[in-house]
Scaffold this active site. Structure first.
Site, PDB file in Angstrom:
ATOM      1  CD  GLU A   1     -89.322 -11.116  60.682  1.00 37.14           C
ATOM      2  OE1 GLU A   1     -90.120 -12.046  60.440  1.00 37.14           O
ATOM      3  OE2 GLU A   1     -88.191 -11.016  60.167  1.00 37.14           O
TER       4      GLU A   1
ATOM      5  CB  CYS B   1     -92.384 -14.411  59.482  1.00 38.19           C
ATOM      6  SG  CYS B   1     -91.182 -14.032  58.187  1.00 38.19           S
TER       7      CYS B   1
END
Length: 512
Positions: free
Chosen positions: A237, A274
């Site tokens: 990720e 994020c």
């Protein structure tokens, strides 16, 4: 589960302590894969209970090392424990195994069909690289660890240098809980060191990798995993800009709500999330400058300047912030502070800038990349601009995208925008803000590159377990030799999708 070594130059001699951990994980793999679901689930619950029991100690260490607030850290630790318990229920339910049974059929539509049985099984020892910005939820006992352990894989956790003391202590607590619950030795261990991490990833006994962090490091690790003599799946990720698209009707009816939500989303955890909205596309002439200044002034009064996670984050934030501020046409709305103390730690308040669509397009090389921290760009677009075209022009992949529309606004233009966002998004929000990722059955935390290295997976939610499983089919196998989920007696009590003999003669009838 040992995989033979090769003479590839990619294989490196491991440090003796690391070698012992990898060997123990490899030795435990088969026994752990065959553990009863209730036993494995009980072990995850024991780990969750242990984290809860040691919350005061762990949160104090995390505060010292990361500078994050106590409230944020306690909520994150609770999320981590809840996630472990959720995966425990997923294991016991057994549907994640996708057990399928086709009985022997001598009257099959295409000839004789043998007895075929298919199930998902653990991939084997897995290396997980911890994140810096979530010292609990995406670190030692975080989502990747929980999913890999739930799937039945030993986990070797490479700790993050941003919270070393916390990593060691969390690892001790989790390892002790798992051992106390009866899991085999070698199922879980924590190690440190960048070189050790890449060496473990290259080791032929490792069968999968997972990472949360920067696009640069994630790409390096993904390339290592792909270049091995036996390439392995690697789930990274990485970066995400999480664009938001605001309609004129939304500005006309919900401006206060939009400004308030935006300020909260950017200010939380110093923007080190994020899913932070990095770009907001909205009609030019929006008139929100004064409201934005007031909202961020209020946020700053509430939180004060916030510390960034570590000196590396500070350097990256200031570099990218300066690059965007220097781009032609960038207008500062809130001039946030950024100072570095004697320990090289950064302290910030949010910076919000605006730029016209033309200047954004001309300066995209400097402006478009992620700024990890309390920073966001408003892109001011002329009336009648085709939002779907902007999606296609500027974005290839993002963890989230968001639509801010008016209540009841469901136009053909919005339908077109949703279609465009589906091609680049892992999660699409209608209203609300993307910071905050619920741990649920339906959650998707992923997306096309550069959001992740594999856009068919998620790192949050129960579907995350699928990353660490692979299918195996058994043909004409005696029942006693089958894995438990495929046996006729179904000793684990998992759901089995059974195709009886003769069923093929009716195929197609449901579609008539």
């Amino acid at each position: 589960m040992t995989t033979p070594h090769t003479n590839s130059p990619l294989i490196q001699e491991l440090d003796p302590e690391i070698e012992a951990l990898v060997a123990a994980a490899d030795a435990a793999a088969l026994a752990y894969a065959d553990t009863n679901p209730k036993e494995r689930g009980a072990a995850l619950v024991a780990a969750a209970d242990a984290l809860d029991a040691n919350a005061d100690e762990l949160v104090a260490i995390a505060q010292e090392e990361t500078g994050l607030s106590e409230g944020r850290l306690r909520g994150e630790l609770n999320r981590t424990a809840v996630q472990l318990r959720l995966f425990a229920d997923v294991i016991v339910d057994g549907a994640y195994l996708d057990a399928r049974i086709d009985y022997l059929d001598t009257d099959y539509a295409l000839g004789v069909r043998p007895d075929l049985r298919r199930v998902l099984q653990p991939v084997g020892p897995t290396v997980v690289f911890a994140a810096s910005n979530f010292p609990f939820a995406f670190s030692v006992a975080g989502g990747d660890t929980a999913a890999a352990l739930a799937a039945g894989n030993p986990v070797l956790l490479k700790s993050h240098s941003g919270h070393p003391k916390l990593s060691v202590r969390t690892g001790e607590i989790v390892a002790e809980a798992l051992k106390g619950a009866g899991l085999p030795d070698g199922v879980f261990a924590v190690f440190s060191g960048q070189e050790n991490g890449t060496s473990v990833l290259k080791d032929p006994r490792i069968q999968a990798g997972a990472f949360t962090g920067s696009e640069y490091v994630g790409r390096l690790l993904a390339d290592i995993a792909a270049a091995r003599p036996q390439p392995i799946p690697f789930y990274g990720e990485l970066g995400s800009t999480n664009p938001v698209f605001v309609t004129q009707a939304a500005l006309d009816t919900r401006a206060d709500d939009i400004v308030s939500g935006f300020a909260t989303s950017i200010s939380g955890s110093a923007g080190q999330l994020c899913t932070k909205p990095g770009f907001v596309f909205l009609p030019e002439g929006h008139g929100l400058d004064e409201q934005l200044v007031a909202a961020f002034d209020a946020a700053n009064e509430s939180t004060g300047e916030q510390r960034l996670l570590n000196p590396g984050i500070t350097r990256g934030y200031n570099k990218r912030r300066d690059e965007v501020l220097a781009a032609n046409g960038v207008r500062v709305i809130t001039d946030g502070s950024s100072r570095v103390d004697d320990d090289k730690q950064g302290w910030t308040t949010p910076t919000i800038v605006a730029v016209s669509l033309d200047d954004f397009r001309a300066g995209r090389e400097a402006i478009l990349a992620e700024v990890f921290g309390p920073f966001s760009v408003l892109v001011e677009v002329p009336a009648g601009t085709d939002y779907p075209a902007l999606v296609n022009e500027f974005f290839t992949g993002s963890l989230t995208t968001t639509i801010q529309a008016a209540e009841g606004e469901e136009s053909d233009e919005l339908k077109s925008l949703v279609r465009a966002l589906r091609q680049v998004s892992g999660r699409i929000l209608f209203g609300g803000w993307p910071t905050g990722v619920a741990v649920t059955y339906a959650q998707q935390h992923g997306g096309p590159w550069p959001a992740t290295t594999n856009d068919s997976s998620t790192s949050v939610g129960t579907a995350a377990i699928g990353r660490f499983l692979r299918p195996v089919a058994f043909q004409s196998m005696p029942d006693a030799l089958l894995p438990a989920p495929l046996q006729d007696s179904n000793p684990w009590g998992v759901p089995q999708r059974i195709d009886e003999a003769g069923a093929s003669k009716t195929w197609g009838s449901a579609a008539r």
